[in-house]
Design an enzyme around this catalytic site. Structure first.
Site, PDB file in Angstrom:
ATOM      1  CB  SER A 142      53.860  54.117  14.505  1.00  0.00           C
ATOM      2  OG  SER A 142      55.158  54.318  15.452  1.00  0.00           O
ATOM      3  CE1 TYR A 155      57.315  51.817  10.489  1.00  0.00           C
ATOM      4  CE2 TYR A 155      57.349  53.323  12.264  1.00  0.00           C
ATOM      5  CZ  TYR A 155      57.126  52.319  12.434  1.00  0.00           C
ATOM      6  OH  TYR A 155      56.855  51.237  12.556  1.00  0.00           O
TER       7      TYR A 155
HETATM    8  N1  NAD Z   1      58.451  47.487  17.193  1.00  0.00           N
HETATM    9  C1  NAD Z   1      58.113  48.487  17.953  1.00  0.00           C
HETATM   10  O1  NAD Z   1      59.150  49.468  18.190  1.00  0.00           O
HETATM   11  C2  NAD Z   1      57.161  49.321  16.755  1.00  0.00           C
HETATM   12  C3  NAD Z   1      56.651  50.045  17.597  1.00  0.00           C
HETATM   13  C4  NAD Z   1      55.886  51.386  16.872  1.00  0.00           C
HETATM   14  C5  NAD Z   1      54.878  49.952  15.590  1.00  0.00           C
HETATM   15  N2  NAD Z   1      55.558  49.011  15.211  1.00  0.00           N
HETATM   16  C6  NAD Z   1      54.429  48.726  14.459  1.00  0.00           C
HETATM   17  O2  NAD Z   1      53.685  47.523  14.508  1.00  0.00           O
HETATM   18  C7  NAD Z   1      54.040  46.624  13.518  1.00  0.00           C
HETATM   19  C8  NAD Z   1      54.781  44.923  14.318  1.00  0.00           C
HETATM   20  O3  NAD Z   1      56.027  45.513  14.263  1.00  0.00           O
HETATM   21  P1  NAD Z   1      56.956  44.142  14.970  1.00  0.00           P
HETATM   22  O4  NAD Z   1      58.233  45.042  15.452  1.00  0.00           O
HETATM   23  O5  NAD Z   1      56.324  43.389  15.728  1.00  0.00           O
HETATM   24  O6  NAD Z   1      58.006  43.360  13.295  1.00  0.00           O
HETATM   25  P2  NAD Z   1      58.320  42.284  12.823  1.00  0.00           P
HETATM   26  O7  NAD Z   1      59.412  42.762  12.291  1.00  0.00           O
HETATM   27  O8  NAD Z   1      58.267  41.299  14.242  1.00  0.00           O
HETATM   28  O9  NAD Z   1      57.123  41.805  12.424  1.00  0.00           O
HETATM   29  C9  NAD Z   1      56.573  42.401  11.348  1.00  0.00           C
HETATM   30  C10 NAD Z   1      55.935  41.626  11.198  1.00  0.00           C
HETATM   31  O10 NAD Z   1      54.485  41.770   9.453  1.00  0.00           O
HETATM   32  C11 NAD Z   1      54.710  40.645   8.821  1.00  0.00           C
HETATM   33  N3  NAD Z   1      55.401  41.808   7.079  1.00  0.00           N
HETATM   34  C12 NAD Z   1      56.221  41.922   7.075  1.00  0.00           C
HETATM   35  N4  NAD Z   1      56.032  42.225   5.552  1.00  0.00           N
HETATM   36  C13 NAD Z   1      54.560  41.687   5.139  1.00  0.00           C
HETATM   37  C14 NAD Z   1      53.683  41.520   4.279  1.00  0.00           C
HETATM   38  N5  NAD Z   1      54.198  42.096   3.305  1.00  0.00           N
HETATM   39  N6  NAD Z   1      52.848  40.774   4.132  1.00  0.00           N
HETATM   40  C15 NAD Z   1      52.338  40.335   5.011  1.00  0.00           C
HETATM   41  N7  NAD Z   1      52.635  40.175   6.207  1.00  0.00           N
HETATM   42  C16 NAD Z   1      53.583  41.155   6.192  1.00  0.00           C
HETATM   43  C17 NAD Z   1      56.116  39.952   8.831  1.00  0.00           C
HETATM   44  O11 NAD Z   1      56.464  39.028   8.313  1.00  0.00           O
HETATM   45  C18 NAD Z   1      55.734  40.139  10.396  1.00  0.00           C
HETATM   46  O12 NAD Z   1      55.342  38.901  10.674  1.00  0.00           O
HETATM   47  C19 NAD Z   1      53.726  47.265  12.674  1.00  0.00           C
HETATM   48  O13 NAD Z   1      52.944  47.535  11.181  1.00  0.00           O
HETATM   49  C20 NAD Z   1      55.182  48.166  13.123  1.00  0.00           C
HETATM   50  O14 NAD Z   1      55.081  49.014  12.689  1.00  0.00           O
HETATM   51  C21 NAD Z   1      56.340  48.304  16.204  1.00  0.00           C
END
Ligand code: NAD
Length: 258
Positions: A142, A155
């Site tokens: 991220s 985080y």
């Molecule tokens: N959305 C943003 O702005 C953003 C920015 C930077 C990084 N990220 C990163 O991108 C990745 C995806 O995030 P997102 O925004 O799509 O979130 P989201 O909440 O939509 O998806 C997260 C996914 O991770 C799964 N998950 C959570 N805990 C878990 C576990 N213990 N075991 C297995 N699966 C698990 C959930 O079931 C879900 O499918 C994450 O690593 C997040 O930190 C997101």
């Protein structure tokens, strides 16, 4: 270009937001996908929908912080599809609060899912890939690894640790054919982002419009923006890219510090 046809790919957190877009894009590009997450209903529905379209996708319920669950997901990919070409270690969680208000449960949850999860993926996917002589692991970090986001200290630390992990794995294992890369999203419109807006005094749409104005490219990111980059990184077109992070943040990191 970016050919994923026939590749066997495990996507952790593959049933929501960024991971869901990746599962869909990879499967519709002809890859054989194992989508793993803790969302049983959504996972089964996604796999059913993609299979109905003629794609190859199976859902595996599992927690990335449990070694036996990661091992089972990798075994499933190998048993069902014969090999493991790539993993997108993408599952993540966010609990935003000041460190003075952080509970140890929240600390352990973020470190277990965001850091231990990728560690376990590497531990169990690398031996399979080294036996094949080839494989790629893409981590989702991220921009929080590079920027001091308010009320995100643990985080941010968990995501910076993933970058360090990815670089070190490159030195240890790329000589045996395994490539390590990372995508670093900025502000992406997903359920995680929506949940982080809860409790603010403005509706999500107003907050998103404010954020979009501050991003040089003038819009929020969509999950598919990240999926396109991961598809490239996992393809053979990217085979000389190792130990690198691709930022998907609309130019945010280029902004001057005032
Ligand atoms: N959305 C943003 O702005 C953003 C920015 C930077 C990084 N990220 C990163 O991108 C990745 C995806 O995030 P997102 O925004 O799509 O979130 P989201 O909440 O939509 O998806 C997260 C996914 O991770 C799964 N998950 C959570 N805990 C878990 C576990 N213990 N075991 C297995 N699966 C698990 C959930 O079931 C879900 O499918 C994450 O690593 C997040 O930190 C997101």
């Amino acid at each position: 270009m970016n050919d994923l046809k026939g590749k066997v790919i495990l996507v952790t957190g593959g049933t929501s937001g960024i991971g869901e877009a990746c599962t869909e894009l990879f499967a519709r590009s002809g890859a054989k996908v194992v989508a793993m997450s803790i969302q049983d209903e959504a996972g089964k529905a996604l796999a059913e929908q993609l299979t109905g379209e003629g794609c190859q996708c199976v859902f595996h319920f599992g927690d990335v912080s449990k070694e036996e669950d990661i091992k089972a997901a990798i075994d499933l990919a190998v048993e069902k599809f014969g090999r493991l070409d790539a993993v997108h270690a993408n599952a993540g969680v966010l609990r935003n609060q000041k460190i003075t208000e952080l509970t140890l449960d929240d600390f352990h949850m973020m470190i277990d899912v965001n850091l231990l999860g990728p560690v376990l993926v590497a531990k169990h996917a690398i031996p399979v890939m080294e036996r094949q002589g080839k494989g790629t692991i893409c981590f989702t970090t991220s921009v929080a690894a590079d920027i001091g986001f308010p009320e995100h200290a643990v985080y941010c630390a968990s995501k910076a640790a993933v970058v360090a992990l990815m670089r070190s794995l490159t030195v240890d294992h790329s000589p045996k054919g395994v490539r390590f890369v990372a995508v670093s999203p900025g502000t992406i419109d997903t359920p995680m982002l929506a949940a982080s807006c809860e409790g603010w005094d403005q509706p999500k749409e107003v907050l998103y419009a404010e954020v979009a104005k501050k991003i040089p490219i003038q819009r929020m990111g969509q999950p598919i923006d990240v999926a396109h980059a991961v598809a490239f990184l996992l393809s053979d077109d990217a085979e000389f890219i190792g130990g690198s992070v691709i930022h998907l943040e609309g130019g945010t990191l280029a902004l001057p510090p005032w």
